[in-house]
Design an enzyme around this catalytic site. Structure first.
Site, short mmCIF file in Angstrom:
data_model
loop_
_atom_site.label_atom_id
_atom_site.label_comp_id
_atom_site.label_asym_id
_atom_site.label_seq_id
_atom_site.Cartn_x
_atom_site.Cartn_y
_atom_site.Cartn_z
N ASP A 3 0.79 -1.24 0.00
CA ASP A 3 0.00 0.00 0.00
C ASP A 3 0.81 1.28 0.00
OD1 ASP A 3 1.10 0.00 2.51
OD2 ASP A 3 -0.74 -0.67 3.52
N GLU B 156 -0.40 -9.07 -1.14
CA GLU B 156 -0.98 -8.49 0.09
C GLU B 156 -2.19 -7.63 -0.26
OE1 GLU B 156 0.57 -5.42 3.11
OE2 GLU B 156 1.52 -7.25 3.80
N GLU C 260 -2.12 5.15 2.83
CA GLU C 260 -2.07 3.72 2.47
C GLU C 260 -3.44 3.12 2.16
OE1 GLU C 260 -0.48 5.10 5.07
OE2 GLU C 260 1.66 4.76 4.67
N HIS D 161 6.42 5.53 12.80
CA HIS D 161 6.78 6.33 11.62
C HIS D 161 5.60 6.86 10.83
CE1 HIS D 161 5.55 3.52 8.45
NE2 HIS D 161 5.86 2.57 9.30
N ARG E 216 2.76 8.60 8.76
CA ARG E 216 2.55 10.01 8.38
C ARG E 216 1.48 10.68 9.22
NH1 ARG E 216 5.09 9.57 3.61
NH2 ARG E 216 5.52 11.47 2.45
N HIS F 39 13.23 5.35 12.55
CA HIS F 39 13.06 5.47 11.10
C HIS F 39 13.86 6.68 10.60
CE1 HIS F 39 10.97 6.32 7.31
NE2 HIS F 39 10.35 5.16 7.40
C1 UD1 Z 1 6.82 4.92 3.50
C2 UD1 Z 1 5.41 4.54 3.04
C3 UD1 Z 1 4.64 3.88 4.17
C4 UD1 Z 1 5.44 2.72 4.77
C5 UD1 Z 1 6.83 3.20 5.17
C6 UD1 Z 1 7.67 2.05 5.66
C7 UD1 Z 1 4.30 6.05 1.45
C8 UD1 Z 1 3.59 7.32 1.25
N1 UD1 Z 1 4.69 5.78 2.70
O1 UD1 Z 1 6.67 5.92 4.51
O2 UD1 Z 1 3.42 3.37 3.65
O3 UD1 Z 1 4.76 2.25 5.90
O4 UD1 Z 1 7.48 3.78 4.02
O5 UD1 Z 1 8.80 2.48 6.36
O6 UD1 Z 1 4.54 5.32 0.52
N2 UD1 Z 1 14.48 8.20 4.46
C9 UD1 Z 1 15.84 8.10 4.34
N3 UD1 Z 1 16.38 6.87 4.00
C10 UD1 Z 1 15.62 5.77 3.83
C11 UD1 Z 1 14.24 5.88 3.97
C12 UD1 Z 1 13.67 7.10 4.27
O7 UD1 Z 1 16.57 9.06 4.50
O8 UD1 Z 1 16.17 4.70 3.53
C13 UD1 Z 1 13.89 9.52 4.81
C14 UD1 Z 1 13.94 10.52 3.64
O9 UD1 Z 1 14.20 11.78 4.18
C15 UD1 Z 1 12.51 10.47 3.10
C16 UD1 Z 1 11.73 10.26 4.40
O10 UD1 Z 1 12.51 9.37 5.16
O11 UD1 Z 1 12.14 11.64 2.42
C17 UD1 Z 1 10.33 9.73 4.24
O12 UD1 Z 1 10.29 8.56 3.40
P1 UD1 Z 1 8.91 8.17 2.65
O13 UD1 Z 1 9.12 6.92 1.90
O14 UD1 Z 1 8.36 9.34 1.92
O15 UD1 Z 1 7.89 7.95 3.85
P2 UD1 Z 1 7.87 6.84 4.98
O16 UD1 Z 1 7.37 7.50 6.21
O17 UD1 Z 1 9.14 6.12 4.98
N1 UDP Z 2 12.13 -3.67 10.51
C1 UDP Z 2 13.52 -3.78 10.31
N2 UDP Z 2 14.36 -2.98 11.03
C2 UDP Z 2 13.93 -2.08 11.94
C3 UDP Z 2 12.51 -1.96 12.13
C4 UDP Z 2 11.66 -2.75 11.39
O1 UDP Z 2 13.96 -4.60 9.51
O2 UDP Z 2 14.75 -1.41 12.56
C5 UDP Z 2 11.23 -4.51 9.70
C6 UDP Z 2 10.15 -5.26 10.45
O3 UDP Z 2 10.58 -6.56 10.82
C7 UDP Z 2 9.00 -5.32 9.44
C8 UDP Z 2 9.21 -4.07 8.59
O4 UDP Z 2 10.53 -3.62 8.84
O5 UDP Z 2 9.15 -6.45 8.58
C9 UDP Z 2 8.21 -3.01 8.93
O6 UDP Z 2 8.56 -1.84 8.26
P1 UDP Z 2 7.94 -0.43 8.61
O7 UDP Z 2 7.46 -0.42 10.00
O8 UDP Z 2 8.94 0.58 8.19
O9 UDP Z 2 6.73 -0.32 7.57
P2 UDP Z 2 5.21 -0.80 7.59
O10 UDP Z 2 5.18 -2.26 7.82
O11 UDP Z 2 4.52 0.00 8.64
O12 UDP Z 2 4.72 -0.42 6.24
#
Ligand code: UD1
Ligand code: UDP
Length: 368
Positions: free
Chosen positions: A96, A118, A132, A205, A207, A238
């Site tokens: 999602d 999923e 999502e 984490h 939004r 995160h």
């Molecule tokens: C995204 C997904 C969310 C999912 C989450 C898992 C969307 C809108 N959101 O949210 O559904 O649950 O991932 O974690 O698709 N960043 C880094 N390095 C990384 C990853 C993220 O620096 O490896 C930072 C960057 O500044 C980036 C910010 O995190 O701009 C937000 O990342 P983004 O993918 O937009 O949103 P998430 O909250 O990670």
């Molecule tokens: N996870 C990880 N390292 C961490 C925290 C979470 O590998 O430090 C894994 C966790 O086991 C799960 C996934 O990341 O499989 C969940 O990711 P996240 O919470 O970022 O996203 P969501 O599931 O909410 O979309």
């Protein structure tokens, strides 16, 4: 030879798609292409490394302050280019995220069939989780094949008018990884630090929780930890800068709350296996915890994982300070409640979901 393409871009998608990549690549009846969008960078690369998956294409879209507009437009046009060069017979997307939504839209515009891994999870509250819930409903509207993790998700899809012969109940591929990651002999300095205490794992984490909800949640957690000296918290923060700022503001310098960088997936699974309980707003962790018999307080107002609630492992704690405080306190003081939430169960599958999905694809593509 038929060609399947898997597209993903964030940590949780990678954790749940890599087992399927490995399964698909083990079958020589179709060619398997992997395209990552790079919506996440470090957190995605860590998973690719853990599973030894090298992508064929990487759109590298991540930006430190990316918006939903940025991600959507870069993925829609980026995937279009990859589709034009690869010409896949079907593209698989997962879950999602905005990568999922935009990749599915791009396939739809190009006339490429979509398989949704999923599929069918719902809160039916379009603003929670945001964005999502919209993303997954939109992808299911497009999908030619829906791989539903549970009967409940299949029923959601049927109620929405999806044809029964396009829905397959497979379990969740996230559980496939758990079969191999948790080890009795796993060691880590952070686990040594917590070995004299009841270990709480925290992640947050979402939004819609950024800002006041996250401040309220963190304040409630800090109060309970202050009142119970036998608790230690490990919080892999995160990489979103807004999350890091909130976590620092609430917990920096606390002697029993350790903020640290995200863990690689193998380590994280072993951390939750050793934990006393989990506090999270994550989706994937709600699926992993029941398999390991770990109580989870879900730091959200809604959940699309009712199976874990029915199994007794998950409790929706909400995002209000009083509600989170009361739920967390109850779980650390009430042994009967704790025990009732600690039973291992398997609502999300037996760890062979990828195999089932690959079997369906072979039939659908008429592969021998
Ligand atoms: C995204 C997904 C969310 C999912 C989450 C898992 C969307 C809108 N959101 O949210 O559904 O649950 O991932 O974690 O698709 N960043 C880094 N390095 C990384 C990853 C993220 O620096 O490896 C930072 C960057 O500044 C980036 C910010 O995190 O701009 C937000 O990342 P983004 O993918 O937009 O949103 P998430 O909250 O990670
Ligand atoms: N996870 C990880 N390292 C961490 C925290 C979470 O590998 O430090 C894994 C966790 O086991 C799960 C996934 O990341 O499989 C969940 O990711 P996240 O919470 O970022 O996203 P969501 O599931 O909410 O979309």
């Amino acid at each position: 030879m038929k060609k399947i393409m898997l597209v993903f871009g964030t940590r949780p998608e990678a954790i749940k798609m890599c087992p399927l990549v490995l399964e698909a690549r083990s079958r020589d009846c179709f060619e398997t292409i992997v395209c990552v969008t790079g919506q996440h960078r470090e957190m995605l690369d860590s998973v690719l490394q853990a599973f030894h998956v090298t992508p064929d294409h990487d759109l590298s879209i991540m930006d430190s302050e990316q918006t939903l507009y940025d991600i959507s437009q870069k993925v829609v046009t980026g995937i279009r280019r990859v589709i034009e060069s690869e010409k896949p017979d079907i593209t698989l997307v997962h879950g999602d995220t905005t990568t999922t939504f935009a990749a599915a839209v791009s396939c739809f515009y190009s006339g490429v069939p979509v398989g949704h891994v999923e599929a069918g999870l719902r809160t039916y509250n379009i603003r929670s989780p945001y964005p999502e819930e919209f993303n997954r409903q939109a992808v299911d509207a497009i999908a030619d094949l829906c791989f539903a993790p549970t009967e409940t998700s299949r029923e959601n899809l049927l109620r929405e008018g999806k044809r029964p012969d396009t829905i397959f109940v497979t379990g969740n591929t996230g559980i496939d990884a758990l079969r191999t990651t948790v080890r009795d002999d796993f060691k880590h300095p952070d686990l040594d630090w917590a070995s004299d205490s009841r270990l709480v794992i925290l992640t947050a984490h979402r939004r819609e929780n950024l800002g006041n909800p996250m401040r309220r949640i963190f304040s409630a957690i800090r109060r309970v930890v202050d009142e119970h000296p036998d608790l230690k918290v490990i919080y892999p923060v995160h990489l979103n800068p807004a999350v890091a700022e909130a976590a620092d503001g609430a917990f920096a310098g606390h002697p029993r709350i350790r903020l640290r960088a995200p863990l690689d997936v193998l380590s994280f699974h072993n951390f939750i296996a050793r934990s006393y309980l989990i506090l999270t707003d994550s989706g994937g962790i709600q699926e992993e915890a029941p398999s390991l018999g770990k109580p989870v307080l879900v730091l959200r107002d809604t959940t699309e994982r009712p199976e874990g609630v029915a199994a007794g492992t998950l409790k929706l704690a909400g995002t209000g300070e009083a509600a989170v405080y009361e739920s967390f306190k109850a779980l650390v003081t009430d042994g009967v409640l704790y025990k009732s939430m600690s039973n291992a169960s398997n609502p999300y599958g037996d760890g062979f979901s990828s195999k089932r999905i690959a079997d369906v694809l072979m039939k659908w593509l008429n592969c021998k």
